[in-house]
Design a protein around this motif. Structure first.
Motif, short mmCIF file in Angstrom:
data_model
loop_
_atom_site.label_atom_id
_atom_site.label_comp_id
_atom_site.label_asym_id
_atom_site.label_seq_id
_atom_site.Cartn_x
_atom_site.Cartn_y
_atom_site.Cartn_z
N PRO B 111 9.74 59.91 -8.12
CA PRO B 111 9.90 60.77 -6.93
C PRO B 111 10.49 59.98 -5.77
O PRO B 111 10.45 58.75 -5.75
N ASP B 112 11.02 60.70 -4.80
CA ASP B 112 11.61 60.04 -3.64
C ASP B 112 10.54 59.49 -2.71
O ASP B 112 10.72 58.44 -2.09
N ILE B 113 9.45 60.24 -2.59
CA ILE B 113 8.34 59.83 -1.73
C ILE B 113 7.07 60.02 -2.55
O ILE B 113 6.97 60.98 -3.32
N PRO B 135 13.01 48.65 9.18
CA PRO B 135 14.08 49.00 10.14
C PRO B 135 13.88 50.34 10.81
O PRO B 135 14.48 50.60 11.86
N PHE B 136 13.06 51.19 10.23
CA PHE B 136 12.89 52.54 10.76
C PHE B 136 11.70 52.65 11.72
O PHE B 136 11.51 53.69 12.35
N LEU B 137 10.92 51.57 11.81
CA LEU B 137 9.71 51.59 12.64
C LEU B 137 9.98 50.99 14.01
O LEU B 137 10.63 49.94 14.13
N ALA B 333 8.36 55.04 -0.17
CA ALA B 333 9.66 55.64 -0.52
C ALA B 333 10.28 54.89 -1.69
O ALA B 333 10.20 53.66 -1.76
N ASN B 334 10.87 55.62 -2.59
CA ASN B 334 11.50 55.06 -3.77
C ASN B 334 12.85 54.45 -3.39
O ASN B 334 13.75 55.15 -2.93
N PRO B 340 17.05 57.02 -0.13
CA PRO B 340 15.92 56.19 0.33
C PRO B 340 15.81 56.13 1.85
O PRO B 340 14.70 56.09 2.39
N ASP B 341 16.95 56.13 2.54
CA ASP B 341 16.88 56.07 3.99
C ASP B 341 16.25 57.32 4.57
O ASP B 341 15.41 57.26 5.48
N ALA B 342 16.65 58.47 4.05
CA ALA B 342 16.06 59.73 4.53
C ALA B 342 14.58 59.78 4.21
O ALA B 342 13.77 60.26 5.02
N ALA B 343 14.21 59.27 3.04
CA ALA B 343 12.80 59.23 2.67
C ALA B 343 12.01 58.35 3.63
O ALA B 343 10.91 58.70 4.06
N ALA B 344 12.59 57.21 3.98
CA ALA B 344 11.92 56.31 4.92
C ALA B 344 11.80 56.97 6.29
O ALA B 344 10.77 56.84 6.97
#
Lengths: 321, 457
Positions: B111-113, B135-137, B333-334, B340-344
């Motif tokens: 799964p993606d998440i 990087p997303f936090l 996130a997978n 993966p970026d969108a999942a993150a």
């Protein structure tokens, strides 16, 4: 005017009543028949190749690799197989499986044959009794596991309540290493007995009743008839039941299903069958290569046991004087 | 087959169905059905590739508020973002979650998440299957998470999962059972010896005094850890490179769990899926004291609201120091997923942002949908200000149980399998704890000698 009324050219055909086709056309007709036969067989063969042979080959091959479970395959030769015999948990699972297989084969044989002899009688509602004995086999193994787990719980389970009521001490049937394997075996035999009862019933009905009539006239007892008529003439059926039960015991799905639900291989690895160990290595540890190696070992073991059985029965052929 | 001869040529009757004709018709039928289904196959696969799949075990679970929390979160995201997220329910860890997750990744269809526990973390981290969330936090958000909770989710400075909760373990007791045995709150045990004594007084013909986990597996190890830690024992040395399993504290912990079975205070089996189920065991009267976690508060609130119970922290052994295990699941996130970026981004938006809605979402999860301690300072402050931990059992967890807690270790399955085997041998098999601890320590040592991966914590 045509050939049939003796018209023009009819003398040529009168001398040769059978029309011979040219060799080239005859070869194409036979070839077409072969082609038709193969095309009819193709769906089944393709299915067997894709869904049975190919996965088997891949699984056997995987045993020579370290498989991460994330797309990485590293060739390691015989390392997984060498690890088998120094792995105490694997050796333990082989020991548990050996006990399980011997008891299961004998237990299923005796119980199913006994039930078949019972339901062979011409009694009122005997059909209902046959259905009743067969009923466990149509229930999902997972449901069977959960229900029996509930029945067998110490102190509050129905089984122990009944035992207490008749003055016997209850036990933790699935929580004590001394009893857990035996308990799982009883549940498994209960699950399988109905199916093999039907198999034996079919075999019993093949035995000509005249043999029993003659034996009764000669004054034979039930046990004498059973030993001298029933058992010998049931040899083909017995061979089938023993062979199939043995395969089920060593590599059957019911072992994994019931173990996962009822005991998870415990208590203290006392119900850890080889098949359950394969499941653990693959899906809990994630060591797919090692799990494949164990599964390949099982295949070789089963082939060996089957070969022994066929050798003892001369290829499964049974001739009766 | 009928045939006639005309002008020296044999003609077959075309009205009879020949093998050749049957093959032609059959082949045409197969081709037609395949052609008909192709648009459906392509359109279906195209449609399926768009949403990010989120595997979890709450959206169809037994607790309605938890299912609703997930649904609301995903609906809010989908209304505001281009890349939608789709919830997919997988049966809980007590049944099939771990197996399905690992199988999906092995097939390249993870799964993606997904939800990830510390006991399973290294399997995915060591195989680069987790997307780096760092990087997303925001920097404030990174500092907002408690260090003890985050440590087991960080590898080489990269945050690979975000915790959604903190779940400390405690002992729940049945008030009616205590009253039946003539016990009061003053009798709540503070030491192991007292626990055994109280357990014996609570044990009757139909009820056990104490319930500890007996089913082998990662959950048993999770529940047993604090009984080892309190005596100073641990799985490895602090650097994670050598085994420390043969410590006297370990032997003490194995011995205590064995004694509860020998004295028939604790059962060899639990009811339902295991000792994590408080409804099937404590609330059903099977036991009087149950070793379970903070999540049981929500379970009792939803499924046995009239059941009277209390909680107390784990008793300590002689010369021991109190601690407990603080588990909890995390969003991950997978790294090989569809996006993966969108999942993150979804994960950070959902539970890792300093935005008000993100903080409130975690407050709602910890105090309304479920019953948990928060993994973030801002969430604790907001929840405390709202009075969530002001009274009742949540207050007991906040003030008495959680202080001194230690985060659930991240150990590879090869190690926790050795540990659960050791527990099983002593608890149910009657093995000598000292000998078993030594044997298991050697096995762990052998494994660590060839282990290549992130540090075991």
């Amino acid at each position: 005017m045509s050939v049939s009324d003796g018209g023009v050219g009819s003398e040529r055909f009168a001398a040769r009543p059978v029309i011979a086709l040219p060799p080239r056309r005859r070869w194409r007709r036979e070839h077409r028949e072969w082609l038709a036969a193969y095309l009819f067989l193709a769906p089944d063969v393709i299915g067997l190749l894709v869904f049975l042979v190919l996965p088997m080959v891949l699984a056997l091959t995987m045993g020579f690799f370290r498989v991460s479970g994330f797309g990485d395959y590293t060739f390691i030769g015989l390392a997984n197989y060498q690890r088998l015999f120094s792995d105490e948990l694997f050796v333990n699972s082989v020991r548990v499986t050996a006990v399980y297989a011997v008891v299961l084969v004998i237990g299923v044989y005796v119980v199913s044959l006994g039930l078949a002899l019972l339901v062979q009688q011409r009694l009122p509602l005997i059909g209902l009794l046959r259905s009743f004995f067969f009923l466990p086999h149509i229930v999902s193994l997972v449901v069977v596991g959960f229900v029996w787990q509930f029945l067998l719980v110490n102190r509050v389970g129905v089984i122990n309540k009944v035992l207490a009521a008749i003055g016997l001490e209850g036990r933790s049937w699935l929580g004590d290493p001394q009893f857990a394997l035996g308990t799982v075996l009883i549940v498994t035999i209960w699950f399988l007995m109905g199916f093999y009862m039907i198999v034996f019933l079919a075999g019993l009905q093949e035995i000509p009743p005249e043999y029993y009539d003659a034996a009764r006239i000669d004054g034979a007892s039930f046990w004498e008839m059973f030993r001298s008529i029933t058992l010998p003439l049931l040899r083909p059926t017995s061979f089938f039941v023993i062979l199939v039960t043995m395969v089920a015991a060593v590599a059957g799905q019911q072992g994994v299903d019931l173990t996962v639900v009822m005991t998870r291989g415990g208590p203290d690895r006392s119900t850890s069958l080889v098949t359950y160990y394969v499941y653990q290595q693959a899906f809990e540890v994630g060591d797919y290569g090692y799990a494949a190696a164990i599964a390949s070992f099982l295949v070789v073991l089963l082939l060996g046991l089957t070969a022994v059985l066929f050798a003892l029965t001369r290829g499964g052929r049974f001739e009766f004087d | 087959m009928a045939s006639t001869v005309t002008n020296g040529k044999i003609r077959q009757d075309q009205t009879v169905l020949s093998r050749r004709r049957m093959l032609k018709v059959g082949g045409a039928a197969v081709a037609a059905s395949s052609a008909f289904s192709m648009p459906y196959v392509f359109s279906r696969s195209a449609a399926q590739s768009e949403p990010l799949t989120f595997w979890q075990f709450y959206s169809e679970g037994a607790v309605g508020t938890q299912a609703q929390w997930f649904a609301t979160m995903v609906d809010t995201w989908n209304a505001e973002n281009e890349t939608p997220v789709r919830l997919e329910f997988i049966p809980p860890p007590s049944e099939d979650y771990y197996t399905k997750l690992s199988t999906a990744f092995a097939a390249g269809e993870g799964p993606d998440i997904f939800l990830l526990s510390p006991s399973d973390f290294l399997r995915y981290a060591n195989n680069d299957a987790l997307q780096d969330l760092t990087p997303f936090l925001e920097e404030d958000a990174k500092a907002d998470f408690y260090e003890g909770v985050m440590t087991t989710r960080i590898v080489d400075g990269k945050i690979l999962a975000l915790p959604m909760e903190v779940e400390p373990i405690a002992l729940y007791y049945s008030v009616p059972a205590f009253q039946d045995a003539g016990l009061t709150e003053a009798d709540i045990p503070q030491t192991w010896d007292q626990l055994l004594e109280v357990g014996e007084r609570l044990t009757t013909g139909d009820r056990y005094g104490l319930l500890l986990e007996t089913r082998p597996g990662g959950y048993q190890v999770f529940m047993w850890y604090p009984w080892m830690w309190m005596g100073g024992g641990d799985v490895t040395t602090p650097d994670g490179r050598q085994s420390n399993f043969n410590h006297p504290g370990t032997v003490q912990g194995l011995r205590f769990w064995q004694e509860t079975i020998e004295r028939e205070i604790a059962p060899r089996e639990s009811l339902g899926p295991g000792s994590g189920d408080v409804i099937a065991n404590l609330a059903a009267g099977y036991c009087a004291i149950q070793n379970t976690g903070i999540w049981s508060i929500a379970a009792l609130r939803e499924n046995a609201p009239d059941f009277e119970y209390g909680v107390f922290r784990l008793p300590v052994p002689p010369d021991g120091t109190y601690t407990t295990d603080a588990g909890g699941w995390a969003f991950a996130a997978n790294a090989e997923g569809k996006n993966p970026d969108a999942a993150a981004q979804f994960i950070v938006w959902a539970i890792g942002s300093m935005q008000d809605d993100s903080v409130q979402r975690v407050v709602d999860w910890c105090t309304e949908a479920k019953s948990d301690m928060p993994p973030r300072q801002s969430v604790l402050e907001q929840a405390t200000a709202a009075g969530a931990y002001a009274e009742g059992t949540l207050r007991t967890f906040a003030e008495e149980i959680l202080p001194g807690a230690r985060g659930e270790p991240r150990t590879p399955p090869e190690v926790w399998q050795l540990i659960t085997d050791a527990i099983q041998s002593c608890q149910l098999g009657g093995a000598d704890p000292a000998r078993q601890a030594e044997e298991t320590s050697q096995q762990i040592e052998e494994y660590l000698a060839t282990y290549e991966g992130a540090r075991i914590l």
